[in-house]
Design a protein around this motif. Structure first.
Motif, PDB file in Angstrom:
ATOM      1  N   LEU A   2       0.815  -1.204   0.000  1.00 32.04           N
ATOM      2  CA  LEU A   2       0.000   0.000   0.000  1.00 32.04           C
ATOM      3  C   LEU A   2       0.855   1.263   0.000  1.00 32.04           C
ATOM      4  CD1 LEU A   2      -2.939  -0.921   2.404  1.00 32.04           C
ATOM      5  CD2 LEU A   2      -2.889  -0.959  -0.094  1.00 32.04           C
ATOM      6  N   ILE A   3       2.020   1.194   0.641  1.00 30.88           N
ATOM      7  CA  ILE A   3       2.926   2.343   0.628  1.00 30.88           C
ATOM      8  C   ILE A   3       3.434   2.590  -0.784  1.00 30.88           C
ATOM      9  CG2 ILE A   3       5.155   3.228   1.454  1.00 30.88           C
ATOM     10  CD1 ILE A   3       2.878   3.414   3.495  1.00 30.88           C
ATOM     11  N   LEU A  66      -4.458   5.516   2.171  1.00 30.42           N
ATOM     12  CA  LEU A  66      -3.654   4.313   1.961  1.00 30.42           C
ATOM     13  C   LEU A  66      -2.557   4.171   3.010  1.00 30.42           C
ATOM     14  CD1 LEU A  66      -3.317   4.373  -1.931  1.00 30.42           C
ATOM     15  CD2 LEU A  66      -4.624   2.724  -0.553  1.00 30.42           C
ATOM     16  N   VAL A  67      -1.913   5.278   3.340  1.00 29.44           N
ATOM     17  CA  VAL A  67      -0.856   5.230   4.360  1.00 29.44           C
ATOM     18  C   VAL A  67      -1.441   4.807   5.703  1.00 29.44           C
ATOM     19  CG1 VAL A  67       0.746   6.678   5.691  1.00 29.44           C
ATOM     20  CG2 VAL A  67       0.669   6.869   3.193  1.00 29.44           C
ATOM     21  N   GLN A  70      -2.191   1.113   5.659  1.00 26.19           N
ATOM     22  CA  GLN A  70      -0.963   0.318   5.739  1.00 26.19           C
ATOM     23  C   GLN A  70      -0.474   0.174   7.179  1.00 26.19           C
ATOM     24  OE1 GLN A  70       1.002  -1.351   3.296  1.00 26.19           O
ATOM     25  NE2 GLN A  70       1.931  -2.121   5.153  1.00 26.19           N
TER      26      GLN A  70
END
Length: 122
Positions: A2-3, A66-67, A70
């Motif tokens: 995801l990163i 997203l971050v 994650q």
């Protein structure tokens, strides 16, 4: 992973804004036949410019989501906060670029304010 997706989306946003200005918007604004709204083509060019860059701001909001996913930090409350701040940031573009003439900034600020208020009443 995801990163990596977030980094790619961030890079895409930077490229989209920079290359769009350099190769599309600047050339488009040289045209003599742009519609004249509010007496000149300035409102048209500023509207097209802020709409172009709002896409990048939305992608940056996705990057933040997203971050947080994650790192296992994403909660419904944080999701609403990220969307709220993204809306407030988005609202700055029409406010500044059209000197408030494009009224979408009002809606973005109201939505952002509602979302941030909602996250503080729980």
């Amino acid at each position: 992973m995801l990163i990596l997706a977030a980094a790619l989306l961030f890079a895409l946003g930077i490229a989209h804004s920079y290359l769009g200005e350099k190769y599309i918007l600047i050339r488009l604004f040289r045209r003599e036949d742009l519609p004249k709204i509010f007496g000149s083509s300035q409102f048209t060019t500023q509207t097209l410019r802020f709409v172009w860059h709002i896409t990048t701001i939305a992608w940056f909001g996705f990057v933040m989501l997203l971050v947080q996913i994650q790192f296992g930090n994403l909660t419904p409350n944080l999701t609403v906060q990220i969307i709220g701040y993204t809306c407030l940031t988005t609202g700055l573009f029409p406010l500044i670029m059209t000197k408030g003439k494009h009224l979408s900034w009002i809606v973005f600020f109201v939505v952002g304010g509602i979302l941030l208020f909602f996250t503080n009443i729980k």
